[in-house]
Scaffold this active site. Structure first.
Site, mmCIF file in Angstrom:
data_model
loop_
_atom_site.group_PDB
_atom_site.id
_atom_site.type_symbol
_atom_site.label_atom_id
_atom_site.label_comp_id
_atom_site.label_asym_id
_atom_site.label_seq_id
_atom_site.Cartn_x
_atom_site.Cartn_y
_atom_site.Cartn_z
ATOM 1 N N GLY A 197 1.065 -1.109 -0.069
ATOM 2 C CA GLY A 197 -0.157 -0.103 -0.046
ATOM 3 C C GLY A 197 0.950 1.396 -0.230
ATOM 4 O O GLY A 197 2.044 1.256 0.147
ATOM 5 N N PRO A 199 2.971 4.891 0.899
ATOM 6 C CA PRO A 199 3.735 5.071 1.937
ATOM 7 C C PRO A 199 2.959 5.742 3.181
ATOM 8 O O PRO A 199 1.885 6.539 2.764
ATOM 9 C CB PRO A 199 4.780 5.971 1.505
ATOM 10 C CG PRO A 199 4.487 6.238 -0.053
ATOM 11 C CD PRO A 199 3.206 5.258 -0.157
ATOM 12 N N GLY A 200 3.317 5.380 4.326
ATOM 13 C CA GLY A 200 2.846 6.149 5.502
ATOM 14 C C GLY A 200 1.506 5.796 5.997
ATOM 15 O O GLY A 200 0.852 6.398 6.793
ATOM 16 N N GLY A 202 1.090 2.799 7.538
ATOM 17 C CA GLY A 202 1.012 2.053 8.732
ATOM 18 C C GLY A 202 1.397 0.640 8.689
ATOM 19 O O GLY A 202 1.055 -0.133 9.401
ATOM 20 N N LYS A 203 2.300 0.307 7.390
ATOM 21 C CA LYS A 203 2.829 -1.062 7.358
ATOM 22 C C LYS A 203 3.717 -1.564 8.485
ATOM 23 O O LYS A 203 3.571 -2.556 9.002
ATOM 24 C CB LYS A 203 3.408 -1.426 5.812
ATOM 25 C CG LYS A 203 2.095 -0.958 4.962
ATOM 26 C CD LYS A 203 2.700 -1.308 3.479
ATOM 27 C CE LYS A 203 3.865 -0.105 2.869
ATOM 28 N NZ LYS A 203 3.287 1.186 2.881
ATOM 29 N N THR A 204 4.642 -0.506 8.725
ATOM 30 C CA THR A 204 5.604 -0.805 9.638
ATOM 31 C C THR A 204 4.953 -0.791 11.010
ATOM 32 O O THR A 204 5.225 -1.702 11.977
ATOM 33 C CB THR A 204 6.735 0.299 9.617
ATOM 34 O OG1 THR A 204 6.958 0.607 8.273
ATOM 35 C CG2 THR A 204 7.999 -0.166 10.725
ATOM 36 N N GLU A 419 -11.021 5.244 -11.763
ATOM 37 C CA GLU A 419 -10.865 3.881 -10.867
ATOM 38 C C GLU A 419 -11.969 2.927 -11.135
ATOM 39 O O GLU A 419 -11.721 1.800 -11.042
ATOM 40 C CB GLU A 419 -10.617 4.403 -9.514
ATOM 41 C CG GLU A 419 -9.694 5.404 -9.332
ATOM 42 C CD GLU A 419 -8.328 4.988 -9.518
ATOM 43 O OE1 GLU A 419 -8.134 3.666 -9.507
ATOM 44 O OE2 GLU A 419 -7.461 5.684 -9.999
ATOM 45 N N HIS A 422 -11.063 0.698 -14.079
ATOM 46 C CA HIS A 422 -9.762 -0.444 -13.735
ATOM 47 C C HIS A 422 -10.645 -1.520 -12.774
ATOM 48 O O HIS A 422 -10.553 -2.645 -13.102
ATOM 49 C CB HIS A 422 -8.830 0.487 -12.673
ATOM 50 C CG HIS A 422 -7.754 1.138 -13.327
ATOM 51 N ND1 HIS A 422 -7.237 0.674 -14.396
ATOM 52 C CD2 HIS A 422 -7.300 2.462 -12.931
ATOM 53 C CE1 HIS A 422 -6.447 1.654 -15.005
ATOM 54 N NE2 HIS A 422 -6.523 2.805 -14.002
ATOM 55 N N ASP A 496 -0.525 4.424 -16.421
ATOM 56 C CA ASP A 496 -1.017 3.346 -16.723
ATOM 57 C C ASP A 496 -0.801 2.968 -18.262
ATOM 58 O O ASP A 496 -0.207 1.638 -18.285
ATOM 59 C CB ASP A 496 -2.796 3.282 -16.898
ATOM 60 C CG ASP A 496 -3.319 3.763 -15.449
ATOM 61 O OD1 ASP A 496 -2.936 3.330 -14.712
ATOM 62 O OD2 ASP A 496 -4.697 3.975 -15.554
HETATM 63 P P1 ADP Z 1 4.491 2.745 6.368
HETATM 64 O O1 ADP Z 1 5.319 1.718 6.739
HETATM 65 O O2 ADP Z 1 3.077 2.376 5.538
HETATM 66 O O3 ADP Z 1 5.180 3.529 5.444
HETATM 67 P P2 ADP Z 1 4.613 3.743 8.919
HETATM 68 O O4 ADP Z 1 4.041 2.338 9.585
HETATM 69 O O5 ADP Z 1 5.935 4.021 8.912
HETATM 70 O O6 ADP Z 1 3.912 3.804 7.429
HETATM 71 O O7 ADP Z 1 3.572 4.932 9.557
HETATM 72 C C1 ADP Z 1 4.260 6.072 10.109
HETATM 73 C C2 ADP Z 1 3.638 6.598 11.217
HETATM 74 O O8 ADP Z 1 2.249 7.209 10.646
HETATM 75 C C3 ADP Z 1 3.303 5.713 12.151
HETATM 76 O O9 ADP Z 1 4.165 5.537 13.253
HETATM 77 C C4 ADP Z 1 2.028 6.266 12.952
HETATM 78 O O10 ADP Z 1 2.359 7.372 13.885
HETATM 79 C C5 ADP Z 1 1.318 6.874 11.766
HETATM 80 N N1 ADP Z 1 0.396 6.267 11.190
HETATM 81 C C6 ADP Z 1 0.253 5.439 9.879
HETATM 82 N N2 ADP Z 1 -0.844 4.591 9.735
HETATM 83 C C7 ADP Z 1 -1.506 4.629 10.996
HETATM 84 C C8 ADP Z 1 -2.700 4.046 11.561
HETATM 85 N N3 ADP Z 1 -3.494 3.360 10.936
HETATM 86 N N4 ADP Z 1 -2.952 4.164 12.806
HETATM 87 C C9 ADP Z 1 -2.279 5.126 13.571
HETATM 88 N N5 ADP Z 1 -1.252 5.773 13.301
HETATM 89 C C10 ADP Z 1 -0.764 5.564 11.791
HETATM 90 ZN ZN ZN Z 2 -5.213 4.542 -13.726
#
Ligand code: ADP
Ligand code: ZN
Length: 584
Positions: A197, A199-200, A202-204, A419, A422, A496
């Site tokens: 998904g 960036p940012g 919440g995968k990590t 979308e 798609h 695309d």
């Molecule tokens: P990714 O790995 O997808 O790039 P991160 O897990 O590093 O994203 O997310 C960075 C920060 O954003 C997290 O440490 C958190 O503070 C915030 N964040 C992202 N997604 C969420 C979520 N679903 N709920 C709460 N905080 C989130």
């Molecule tokens: Zn497209």
């Protein structure tokens, strides 16, 4: 005492270790012993930091620009450590709040210089270098990787939204808690789980939460750490990583940005890359899944991954981490405002509507920015005005995402149709899974995302590739069907088109799938270039054929297309279930 030195010298001679090295190592050891052990700064969350700033509990801040964390001193004279927001205005905001700010560069290396002094340092470098070279075969202890290990102090309550993903992860948690239960039953577990998904999102965070929930260590590393200049080292690191994990089991291996090792090998002649990915594949093949090691990979670009990596028996479980829709954004804002004092006039519902296009990371940054603003203004609570100004500031910074408030209604409509195109074709032509469709704007050109789970087929067939192209073309065709006028279509489909072109190129050049050339590898004949008029002619023929077929199909299914687009405009994002309902 003399005896002891003799023993040391004997020991060194027996092992043919140069005495100079022994001397250096000993002095190194003495230095460490003699240097009073400094207390490690206590690690706290960024929220705690913000709160301490608000309550005038922060004395000074040391910012190391290159470091992911920074150290600050409290008014209680204790040192703390927290995440570095790497925000351009961070220093300014702190200074305005009356906090001392010191910028440092590579603090630790400065300390080394003073401790060991000039000549000594040179000798040390030589020795360390020798030791390193001598032990490349045993690089585990010597090589500093970015790998970090530990049981994270967070659980699922820190991850807002993403309910489907969390549900899917519950059993991994259960497995990590009671591996025997699964072993006894001979249960087969997915070898690797892939979170994908933007960036940012919440995968990590999710990987950390799984480890935290299960109370097991998370061995966290990044794909790029394995990309080495020396052939073979990356592969070695992969093996070391798994060896280490087996010793620590039950545990989780988390590999962020896995695309930087597992990027498609096709046309990638970088032999280091190939060796590393092969090592990863053979580690995955070689382990039974009952060893209590769970492997989680994360990527923003699943489409770029080597198909070998995502086929059954490897990273065979794919979980889409979606950009948060409005409901999720409320939940995320709640989590991040939990330990912040919000004024009564702050309405998170309203804020969530303003922040369409913000990922979790953006939302958390927004609230932090607002907290800092409120401090500099001398408020006790974060007011709606603070948030509003922080919002403007964030949006004005011109991140790639657009200010959604500025997205005009007709633009949203166009994105919704794009979308929907798609999604419709992915479902009905390609028969793919489509976990989520959203018009929440991210970096992708058209301002929305359709998540399509690629089939893990190791050898994609001609039909498969043609269907991929059709699915890609469907976005732009849907725009055309909405506008009824080719001159109004947008450039939003450029990525695309680029991807479709690549697929067609491979079909002709590599896979012998064109009528004109038959089963030839044009690479071998040296005529691979698009500029080659024969290849160009054939490519444009295939392209036109697939475009027309898709167009006809979509005209036939215009009612469904419209229904999906309307649902998207209303709800901003729809799930697979909702999509299936619209199509049935
Ligand atoms: P990714 O790995 O997808 O790039 P991160 O897990 O590093 O994203 O997310 C960075 C920060 O954003 C997290 O440490 C958190 O503070 C915030 N964040 C992202 N997604 C969420 C979520 N679903 N709920 C709460 N905080 C989130
Ligand atoms: Zn497209």
């Amino acid at each position: 005492m003399k005896e002891k030195w003799k023993a040391v010298i004997n020991w060194a001679q027996k092992r043919k270790i140069p005495l100079l090295s022994v001397a250096v190592m000993l002095s190194f050891a003495i230095n460490i012993i003699a240097t009073p052990a400094e207390e490690e700064p206590k690690e706290v969350s960024y929220q705690t930091f913000s709160k301490m700033v608000m309550n005038d509990k922060v004395e000074g801040v040391e910012i190391d620009l290159g470091s992911p964390t920074f150290i600050f001193t409290g008014t209680n004279e204790k040192e703390y450590k927290t995440d570095n927001p790497k925000d351009e205005d961070f220093k300014k905001d702190l200074l305005e709040a009356g906090i001392k700010v010191e910028e440092v560069k590579g603090k630790t290396s400065d300390m080394m210089v003073t401790v060991f002094g000039g000549i000594f340092q040179i000798v040390l470098i030589v020795v360390v270098f020798k030791v390193l070279m001598g032990s490349l075969s045993n690089s585990k202890n010597m090589k500093r990787t970015e790998t970090s290990t530990g049981v994270p102090g967070i659980d699922f309550t820190s991850v807002a939204g993403n309910e489907e993903a969390k549900e899917e992860m519950f059993f991994l948690v259960d497995f990590l808690k009671n591996p025997e239960k699964y072993q006894d039953k001979g249960a087969v577990l997915p070898k690797g789980t892939l979170l994908y998904g933007p960036p940012g999102t919440g995968k990590t965070l999710l990987a950390k939460a799984i480890a935290g929930e299960a109370g097991v260590p998370l061995i966290s590393t990044t794909g790029s750490d394995f990309m080495e200049m020396y052939v073979g080292l990356g592969a070695k690191r992969v093996r070391t990583l798994f060896e280490d994990a087996r010793k620590k089991a039950p545990c989780i291996i988390f590999i962020d940005e896995i695309d930087s090792i597992g990027g498609a090998r096709e046309g990638n002649s970088h032999s280091e890359n190939i060796q590393t990915i092969n090592a990863l594949l053979s580690e995955l093949d070689g382990f039974s899944g009952s060893e209590g090691v769970v492997v989680i990979g994360a990527t923003n670009r699943i489409q770029d991954l080597d198909p070998a990596l995502i086929r059954p028996g490897r990273f065979d479980k794919h979980i889409a981490i979606n950009p948060p829709d409005q409901k999720d954004r409320v939940a995320i804002l709640k989590v991040h405002s939990e330990n912040k004092a919000l004024a009564n006039d702050v309405n998170l519902q309203e804020l969530s509507k303003l922040t369409i296009g913000f990922a979790g990371a953006d939302l958390s940054a927004l609230l932090n920015e607002a907290a800092i603003l409120s401090v500099t203004r001398g408020h006790d609570e974060i007011s709606y005005a603070d948030i509003n100004d922080a919002y403007l500031k964030t949006v004005m910074k011109g991140h790639e995402k657009k200010n959604q408030a500025d997205r005009k209604k007709d633009e949203l409509e166009l994105v919704a149709w794009h979308e929907a195109g798609h999604a419709l074709t992915a479902k009905l032509i390609a028969k793919s899974e489509v976990p989520k469709v959203t018009i929440t704007s991210f970096t992708s050109g058209a301002g929305g995302v359709t998540f399509i789970t690629p089939s893990g087929n190791p050898l994609p067939s001609k039909v498969y590739m043609e269907n991929r192209v059709k699915t890609l073309y469907a976005g732009r065709i849907a725009e055309f069907l909405l506008l009824g006028d080719e001159s109004q279509v947008t450039a939003g489909a450029s990525s695309d088109i680029e991807e479709a072109t690549k697929i067609i190129h491979h079909m002709i050049v590599t896979y012998g799938m064109s009528e004109k050339f038959g089963m030839l590898n044009l690479d071998t004949l040296g005529i691979t270039n698009h500029a080659n008029s024969l290849v160009l002619e054939e490519a444009s023929e295939i392209s036109k054929k697939l475009y027309t077929q898709t167009y006809d199909f979509m005209v036939e299914h215009q009612t469904e297309l419209k229904a999906i687009a309307e649902a998207l405009l209303e709800k901003e994002s729809i799930t697979e279930e909702e999509l299936d309902n619209l199509l049935s």
